[in-house]
Design a protein around this motif. Sequence first.
Motif, mmCIF file in Angstrom:
data_model
loop_
_atom_site.group_PDB
_atom_site.id
_atom_site.type_symbol
_atom_site.label_atom_id
_atom_site.label_comp_id
_atom_site.label_asym_id
_atom_site.label_seq_id
_atom_site.Cartn_x
_atom_site.Cartn_y
_atom_site.Cartn_z
ATOM 1 N N PHE A 168 41.260 -9.300 32.906
ATOM 2 C CA PHE A 168 40.322 -9.863 33.391
ATOM 3 C C PHE A 168 40.053 -9.730 34.906
ATOM 4 N N SER A 169 38.875 -9.365 35.157
ATOM 5 C CA SER A 169 38.681 -9.412 36.857
ATOM 6 C C SER A 169 37.566 -10.346 37.049
ATOM 7 N N TYR A 170 37.858 -11.248 38.182
ATOM 8 C CA TYR A 170 36.803 -12.209 38.574
ATOM 9 C C TYR A 170 35.845 -11.878 39.801
ATOM 10 N N SER A 171 34.816 -12.236 39.792
ATOM 11 C CA SER A 171 34.057 -12.081 41.101
ATOM 12 C C SER A 171 34.409 -13.006 42.182
ATOM 13 N N PRO A 172 34.297 -12.562 43.534
ATOM 14 C CA PRO A 172 34.446 -13.946 44.288
ATOM 15 C C PRO A 172 33.393 -14.763 44.243
ATOM 16 N N GLY A 173 33.758 -16.221 44.660
ATOM 17 C CA GLY A 173 32.562 -16.981 44.519
ATOM 18 C C GLY A 173 32.807 -18.237 43.649
ATOM 19 N N ASP A 174 32.139 -18.864 43.438
ATOM 20 C CA ASP A 174 31.929 -20.105 42.409
ATOM 21 C C ASP A 174 31.652 -19.654 40.860
ATOM 22 N N GLY A 175 32.237 -18.653 40.221
ATOM 23 C CA GLY A 175 32.070 -18.555 39.140
ATOM 24 C C GLY A 175 30.588 -17.827 38.884
ATOM 25 N N GLY A 176 29.907 -18.299 37.687
ATOM 26 C CA GLY A 176 28.889 -17.448 37.296
ATOM 27 C C GLY A 176 27.627 -17.736 37.781
ATOM 28 N N LEU A 177 27.441 -18.849 38.748
ATOM 29 C CA LEU A 177 26.204 -19.353 39.061
ATOM 30 C C LEU A 177 26.218 -18.894 40.588
ATOM 31 N N TYR A 178 25.115 -17.965 41.037
ATOM 32 C CA TYR A 178 25.121 -17.748 42.281
ATOM 33 C C TYR A 178 23.698 -16.836 42.453
ATOM 34 N N LEU A 179 23.225 -16.393 43.719
ATOM 35 C CA LEU A 179 22.018 -15.591 43.885
ATOM 36 C C LEU A 179 22.617 -14.435 44.452
ATOM 37 N N THR A 180 21.975 -13.235 43.834
ATOM 38 C CA THR A 180 22.282 -12.001 44.561
ATOM 39 C C THR A 180 21.582 -12.043 45.825
ATOM 40 N N ARG A 181 22.211 -10.760 46.625
ATOM 41 C CA ARG A 181 21.575 -10.589 47.834
ATOM 42 C C ARG A 181 19.957 -9.937 47.530
ATOM 43 N N SER A 182 19.797 -9.372 46.750
ATOM 44 C CA SER A 182 18.375 -9.109 46.378
ATOM 45 C C SER A 182 17.416 -10.241 46.053
ATOM 46 N N GLU A 183 17.944 -11.060 45.278
ATOM 47 C CA GLU A 183 17.236 -12.402 44.853
ATOM 48 C C GLU A 183 16.840 -13.324 46.101
ATOM 49 N N ARG A 184 17.797 -13.225 46.969
ATOM 50 C CA ARG A 184 17.646 -14.159 48.190
ATOM 51 C C ARG A 184 16.757 -13.421 48.990
ATOM 52 N N ARG A 185 16.783 -11.975 49.089
ATOM 53 C CA ARG A 185 15.627 -11.412 49.702
ATOM 54 C C ARG A 185 14.150 -11.710 49.136
#
Length: 157
Positions: A90-107
Amino acid sequence: MASLPALASLADLEVRMPRAFTADELPGAQAALDDASTLVRTEAGTDWVDASNELDDPPGIVVSITLTAAKRALRNPDGVTQETLGSASFSYSPGDGGLYLTRSERRMIRRGLGFGGLGSVALESPYAPLSFEGTYFAEVEGTTERMPLYGDPGYGW
């Protein structure tokens, strides 16, 4: 302080999911919507509620991004970015699990609020203007000469 309403409804989220929520899944789905709404509000700097704490017509892009982030969290709560069946990797993305905003969503949130990426800045010259008939001069370091920065039409430029 009363909690703010989610920026999207459970019904809107359910439409975007591959199946309907069970009764046991409804609290988690609502929590994902609430958390995604908090992330979006933090990024936007506004809450889209009226004086009676009712939702006050958030922009469509804000609702869409809230639903996308909540769906992403529900479908991949641990934030797994890679999974191998043979030898169980398994590989996990950095951060707090599955709830986040992508860079494009923030933009897109910022653009939806009218915050563009282009602006202008008024600058002042670091040189003290020495005026001579409409022509400005700057002292030339190490000499007694002055260099014209721009001149009037009669100066010959």
